[in-house]
Scaffold this motif. Structure first.
Motif, short mmCIF file in Angstrom:
data_model
loop_
_atom_site.label_atom_id
_atom_site.label_comp_id
_atom_site.label_asym_id
_atom_site.label_seq_id
_atom_site.Cartn_x
_atom_site.Cartn_y
_atom_site.Cartn_z
N GLU A 84 -21.52 41.75 -55.88
CA GLU A 84 -21.96 41.62 -57.28
C GLU A 84 -23.36 41.02 -57.39
O GLU A 84 -23.99 41.11 -58.45
CB GLU A 84 -20.96 40.78 -58.06
N ALA A 85 -23.85 40.43 -56.32
CA ALA A 85 -25.21 39.86 -56.34
C ALA A 85 -26.28 40.93 -56.15
O ALA A 85 -27.43 40.74 -56.54
CB ALA A 85 -25.36 38.80 -55.26
N ILE A 86 -25.92 42.06 -55.57
CA ILE A 86 -26.91 43.10 -55.27
C ILE A 86 -27.65 43.57 -56.52
O ILE A 86 -28.89 43.57 -56.54
CB ILE A 86 -26.27 44.25 -54.46
N PRO A 87 -26.97 43.97 -57.60
CA PRO A 87 -27.74 44.39 -58.78
C PRO A 87 -28.52 43.25 -59.43
O PRO A 87 -29.58 43.47 -60.02
CB PRO A 87 -26.68 44.96 -59.73
N LEU A 88 -28.01 42.03 -59.30
CA LEU A 88 -28.72 40.88 -59.86
C LEU A 88 -30.03 40.63 -59.10
O LEU A 88 -31.07 40.39 -59.71
CB LEU A 88 -27.83 39.64 -59.81
N VAL A 89 -29.96 40.67 -57.77
CA VAL A 89 -31.16 40.50 -56.94
C VAL A 89 -32.14 41.63 -57.23
O VAL A 89 -33.35 41.40 -57.40
CB VAL A 89 -30.80 40.45 -55.44
N ALA A 90 -31.62 42.84 -57.31
CA ALA A 90 -32.49 44.00 -57.58
C ALA A 90 -33.23 43.81 -58.90
O ALA A 90 -34.45 44.02 -58.96
CB ALA A 90 -31.65 45.28 -57.61
N LEU A 132 -32.10 37.02 -49.64
CA LEU A 132 -30.76 37.35 -49.14
C LEU A 132 -30.27 36.31 -48.13
O LEU A 132 -29.09 35.93 -48.15
CB LEU A 132 -30.75 38.75 -48.53
N GLN A 133 -31.16 35.85 -47.26
CA GLN A 133 -30.77 34.82 -46.29
C GLN A 133 -30.35 33.53 -47.01
O GLN A 133 -29.35 32.91 -46.65
CB GLN A 133 -31.91 34.54 -45.32
N ASP A 134 -31.10 33.15 -48.01
CA ASP A 134 -30.78 31.95 -48.77
C ASP A 134 -29.44 32.10 -49.49
O ASP A 134 -28.59 31.20 -49.47
CB ASP A 134 -31.91 31.64 -49.76
N LEU A 135 -29.22 33.25 -50.11
CA LEU A 135 -27.93 33.49 -50.78
C LEU A 135 -26.78 33.41 -49.78
O LEU A 135 -25.75 32.80 -50.06
CB LEU A 135 -27.92 34.86 -51.47
N GLN A 136 -26.97 34.03 -48.62
CA GLN A 136 -25.89 34.00 -47.63
C GLN A 136 -25.67 32.58 -47.11
O GLN A 136 -24.54 32.17 -46.88
CB GLN A 136 -26.18 34.95 -46.47
N ASP A 137 -26.73 31.81 -46.95
CA ASP A 137 -26.58 30.40 -46.54
C ASP A 137 -25.75 29.63 -47.56
O ASP A 137 -24.94 28.78 -47.20
CB ASP A 137 -27.94 29.71 -46.37
N ARG A 138 -25.96 29.92 -48.83
CA ARG A 138 -25.26 29.19 -49.88
C ARG A 138 -23.83 29.66 -50.09
O ARG A 138 -22.96 28.84 -50.40
CB ARG A 138 -26.03 29.30 -51.19
N LEU A 139 -23.59 30.96 -49.95
CA LEU A 139 -22.26 31.51 -50.24
C LEU A 139 -21.44 31.81 -48.99
O LEU A 139 -20.23 31.95 -49.07
CB LEU A 139 -22.40 32.81 -51.05
N ARG A 186 -30.74 33.76 -59.81
CA ARG A 186 -32.01 33.42 -60.46
C ARG A 186 -32.68 32.24 -59.78
O ARG A 186 -33.88 32.24 -59.53
CB ARG A 186 -31.77 33.11 -61.95
N CYS A 187 -31.91 31.21 -59.47
CA CYS A 187 -32.43 30.01 -58.82
C CYS A 187 -33.02 30.34 -57.45
O CYS A 187 -34.12 29.90 -57.11
CB CYS A 187 -31.31 28.98 -58.71
N VAL A 188 -32.30 31.13 -56.68
CA VAL A 188 -32.77 31.49 -55.33
C VAL A 188 -34.01 32.36 -55.41
O VAL A 188 -34.99 32.13 -54.69
CB VAL A 188 -31.64 32.18 -54.53
N VAL A 189 -33.99 33.35 -56.28
CA VAL A 189 -35.17 34.22 -56.42
C VAL A 189 -36.37 33.41 -56.89
O VAL A 189 -37.47 33.56 -56.35
CB VAL A 189 -34.88 35.41 -57.36
#
Length: 157
Positions: free
Chosen positions: A43-49, A30-37, A13-16
């Motif tokens: 499990e993030a795919i349905p959340l991002v969607a 997705l780039q930001d999430l990968q930078d952070r994790l 939610r924060c990244v989006v």
């Protein structure tokens, strides 16, 4: 890589929210999430969607299409060997083959102990100094097996 104390739904939610106003924000999210994790947690795919009002298939398709996105945590050290023509002409293929043999992994794999992920890239823009590679994002040129393997072992320990 940034570490976070947020749980995955909060992080997504924060990244989006940080990128929602950008045109076509999926890639940057997705780039930001990968930078952070360090990777895109499946499990993030349905959340991002859900957050971006996209289908899971759309998000999954982007994650699996682009080689820079990974769905598993990388090793402590990430090595990306250039396989473009200029580097190939000065020994990149042999360098890569010896690294695979030395560390017991193939391109795209992580060592069982999690110390190193070996990957490839098709140009690092360091053509005059081939063979070239990145070790944890730092660019090196005029590499041979001993020099690169030594860097990897130092970084991974």
């Amino acid at each position: 890589m940034k570490r976070t104390e947020m749980n995955l739904p909060e992080l997504v939610r924060c990244v989006v929210d940080a990128h929602r106003q950008e045109p076509g924000p999926l890639l940057v999210v997705l780039q930001d999430l990968q930078d952070r994790l360090g990777y895109i947690d499946p499990e993030a795919i349905p959340l991002v969607a859900a957050e971006l009002n996209l289908s899971r298939a759309d998000v999954h398709g982007v994650v699996t299409f682009y080689r820079d996105f990974r769905s598993q945590p990388p090793g402590r050290t990430t090595v990306r060997v250039c396989r473009a023509e200029a580097c190939k002409s000065v020994g990149a293929e042999e360098l890569l083959a010896r690294l695979e043999q030395t560390f017991g992994v193939r391109v795209g794999q992580t060592t069982p102990d999690g110390s190193m992920t070996l990957d490839q890239v098709f140009c690092l823009g360091n053509c005059a100094l081939g063979p070239a590679a990145q070790v944890n994002g730092r660019l090196y040129g005029r590499l041979d097996h001993d020099r690169l393997a030594g860097m990897v072992q130092r970084e991974a320990s």
